[in-house]
Design an enzyme around this catalytic site. Structure first.
Site, PDB file in Angstrom:
ATOM      1  N   CYS A  55     -68.272 -54.163  18.912  1.00  0.00           N
ATOM      2  CA  CYS A  55     -70.083 -53.579  19.213  1.00  0.00           C
ATOM      3  C   CYS A  55     -70.131 -53.994  17.838  1.00  0.00           C
ATOM      4  CB  CYS A  55     -70.069 -51.867  20.038  1.00  0.00           C
ATOM      5  SG  CYS A  55     -68.231 -50.887  18.812  1.00  0.00           S
ATOM      6  N   HIS A  85     -59.478 -47.968  18.279  1.00  0.00           N
ATOM      7  CA  HIS A  85     -59.025 -47.745  18.510  1.00  0.00           C
ATOM      8  C   HIS A  85     -58.249 -48.749  19.272  1.00  0.00           C
ATOM      9  CE1 HIS A  85     -59.573 -43.766  19.826  1.00  0.00           C
ATOM     10  NE2 HIS A  85     -59.238 -43.843  19.420  1.00  0.00           N
ATOM     11  N   CYS A 144     -70.727 -45.065  12.796  1.00  0.00           N
ATOM     12  CA  CYS A 144     -71.592 -45.419  13.492  1.00  0.00           C
ATOM     13  C   CYS A 144     -72.758 -44.592  13.156  1.00  0.00           C
ATOM     14  CB  CYS A 144     -71.097 -45.568  15.100  1.00  0.00           C
ATOM     15  SG  CYS A 144     -71.751 -46.848  15.523  1.00  0.00           S
ATOM     16  N   GLU A 174     -64.012 -38.985  17.764  1.00  0.00           N
ATOM     17  CA  GLU A 174     -65.962 -38.400  17.807  1.00  0.00           C
ATOM     18  C   GLU A 174     -65.715 -37.150  18.494  1.00  0.00           C
ATOM     19  OE1 GLU A 174     -67.972 -41.788  20.085  1.00  0.00           O
ATOM     20  OE2 GLU A 174     -69.114 -40.697  20.453  1.00  0.00           O
ATOM     21  N   THR A 244     -69.994 -41.153  23.062  1.00  0.00           N
ATOM     22  CA  THR A 244     -70.509 -42.404  22.974  1.00  0.00           C
ATOM     23  C   THR A 244     -70.001 -43.565  24.010  1.00  0.00           C
ATOM     24  OG1 THR A 244     -69.529 -43.457  21.046  1.00  0.00           O
ATOM     25  CG2 THR A 244     -71.921 -42.366  20.874  1.00  0.00           C
ATOM     26  N   SER A 312     -58.225 -46.577  24.186  1.00  0.00           N
ATOM     27  CA  SER A 312     -59.963 -47.031  24.143  1.00  0.00           C
ATOM     28  C   SER A 312     -60.179 -46.292  24.926  1.00  0.00           C
ATOM     29  CB  SER A 312     -60.003 -48.286  23.739  1.00  0.00           C
ATOM     30  OG  SER A 312     -61.051 -48.406  24.234  1.00  0.00           O
ATOM     31  N   SER A 313     -61.788 -46.013  24.933  1.00  0.00           N
ATOM     32  CA  SER A 313     -62.345 -44.605  25.726  1.00  0.00           C
ATOM     33  C   SER A 313     -63.030 -46.025  26.653  1.00  0.00           C
ATOM     34  CB  SER A 313     -63.363 -43.717  25.113  1.00  0.00           C
ATOM     35  OG  SER A 313     -64.317 -42.945  26.530  1.00  0.00           O
ATOM     36  N   SER A 374     -63.937 -52.476  21.289  1.00  0.00           N
ATOM     37  CA  SER A 374     -62.460 -52.419  19.842  1.00  0.00           C
ATOM     38  C   SER A 374     -61.725 -53.797  19.565  1.00  0.00           C
ATOM     39  CB  SER A 374     -62.177 -50.873  19.566  1.00  0.00           C
ATOM     40  OG  SER A 374     -61.259 -50.661  20.876  1.00  0.00           O
TER      41      SER A 374
HETATM   42  S1  SF4 Z   1     -68.834 -47.864  20.705  1.00  0.00           S
HETATM   43 FE1  SF4 Z   1     -68.146 -46.526  19.295  1.00  0.00          FE
HETATM   44  S2  SF4 Z   1     -68.889 -48.236  17.660  1.00  0.00           S
HETATM   45 FE2  SF4 Z   1     -69.276 -49.456  18.784  1.00  0.00          FE
HETATM   46  S3  SF4 Z   1     -71.936 -49.600  18.757  1.00  0.00           S
HETATM   47 FE3  SF4 Z   1     -70.941 -47.698  20.164  1.00  0.00          FE
HETATM   48  S4  SF4 Z   1     -71.185 -45.810  19.177  1.00  0.00           S
HETATM   49 FE4  SF4 Z   1     -70.739 -47.506  17.966  1.00  0.00          FE
END
Ligand code: SF4
Length: 393
Positions: A55, A85, A144, A174, A244, A312-313, A374
């Site tokens: 992302c 992650h 971020c 986070e 997020t 990784s969530s 990620s």
């Molecule tokens: S997953 Fe996390 S790092 Fe990626 S855009 Fe969304 S908030 Fe930002």
């Protein structure tokens, strides 16, 4: 001298662009993207989701980490923990000599003003930031913008006397960072709820339907509330936010559950004064979830492969979406594709890796593929090559 904090990179983007492409890009994936996200080889068809992988926040964090190494070749560079992650990306950074404060033997107490510390995309707690500042470390902040947006909302809640209800995992970096922002110089409070079950429990308490004491409430949410949290006092005015990377449909539902509970408890006329909600799922998470739902609807595959770190969530949530509809295998790396018979994967909702046999059907097979925010493209490319190899056996 006040510590130096770099928040917008280190003006070395052009110097690291080559190594980043070499480390994380995939010609094959690029080609598939340009071919309507479809790959065919023999009996195998692979359909990629239209949004997957790195992302914008992860892209930026990894870029800044490489720039940091370049800018400070003679200084010790640390990460507070995993930058994202994904074990592959973290290993690549370790290979560059970047050290992880979360590793055994490392200690924040040993840091001094010669050290450089990279803050990860999901941010750090106010407490940790203050400690690093006190030690005079140079910092490269990759938090971020979408995480900063959540912080802005929970700070507003605290200023207005609202308790932040955070849909997230209380152990996740986070969520810990967001929770620290919700305290706002000791004035605010927070409660972290993991899922609809926990939300329903709290909503029952708000409505006065749970015949339990504050102490029982607190024992259930022992690690998920701010210090001194009093459910009787601190659930009278609430604001919803979320990590997020949660499942957006679940976050929206939880927000609605709390809205309904507050309405039932205090009446419609009092709702505005007692309830706030902002959808703080980031657009990258939303896009990846929407894309996989579209893939499953438009080109229903025989099975789904979801690629990304087990911790990784957002990857786990992609697997959760798929697993209700089609056989789904969440693999941490292409190595999980052990053979045409055996796959190593983490079943959705479970904590441990499992081994399954007979996962790849005989004859023509359509495999849907997506990856978490990620996961770099080179791993996606390697997984596709491995699928090609196994289906040709
Ligand atoms: S997953 Fe996390 S790092 Fe990626 S855009 Fe969304 S908030 Fe930002």
């Amino acid at each position: 001298m006040p510590p130096l904090i770099f928040r917008k990179g280190l003006d070395l983007k052009h110097e690291v662009v080559g190594v980043l492409a070499e480390s994380y890009h995939s010609e094959l994936v690029q080609h598939i993207k340009e071919s309507d996200f479809r790959f065919q080889s023999g009996r195998l068809e692979v359909r990629l989701a239209s949004e997957f992988g790195f992302c914008y926040g992860v892209d930026r964090a990894v870029d800044y980490a490489y720039q940091t190494r370049k800018r400070f070749p003679d200084r010790t560079v640390f990460l507070t923990g995993e930058i994202i992650h994904n074990p592959h990306v973290n290993d690549q950074l370790r290979a560059q000599g970047i050290r992880f404060l979360s590793d055994p033997g490392e200690s924040i107490d040993a840091l001094n003003s010669d050290d450089v510390v990279i803050l990860p995309a999901f941010g750090v707690t106010i407490e940790l930031l203050n400690t690093l500042q006190d030690r005079g470390c140079t910092m490269v902040d990759t938090t971020c913008g979408s995480v900063l947006n959540v912080w802005k909302n929970v700070k507003r809640y605290a200023e207005g006397g609202f308790t932040s209800i955070i849909h997230g995992k209380y152990r996740h970096e986070e969520t810990r960072a967001t929770a620290s922002q919700a305290l706002l110089a000791g004035r605010g409070h927070y409660l972290v709820v993991l899922n609809e079950d926990e939300a329903a429990f709290v909503c029952g308490y708000i409505r006065g339907q749970q015949p339990i004491s504050s102490r029982e409430f607190l024992s259930r949410f022992e690690h998920a509330v701010s210090e001194g949290f009093d459910p009787t006092r601190d659930l009278q005015r609430i604001g919803c936010a979320n990590q997020t990377t949660m499942l957006s449909s679940e976050s929206l539902k939880i927000g609605e559950m709390f809205r309904a509970a507050m309405r039932d408890r205090y009446g419609e006329e009092d709702l505005d004064a007692r309830f706030r909600a902002f959808d703080t799922i980031c657009s990258a998470t939303q896009d990846r979830q929407d894309a996989v739902i579209a893939l499953l609807a438009e080109h229903p595959p025989d099975l789904m492969i979801v690629l990304g770190g087990y911790n990784s969530s957002n990857t786990c949530n992609l697997a959760k979406i798929c697993s209700g509809r089609v056989p789904t295998y969440h693999i941490a790396s292409p190595d999980g594709l052990v053979s045409a018979d055996v796959i190593r994967h983490k079943p959705a909702g479970e904590a441990r890796e499992a081994t399954t046999t007979g996962w790849l059907p005989a004859g023509r097979v359509s495999v849907g593929l997506t990856s978490g925010a990620s996961t770099p493209d080179n791993l996606v490319g390697a997984a596709i090559r491995r699928l090609e190899e196994l289906s040709a056996m």
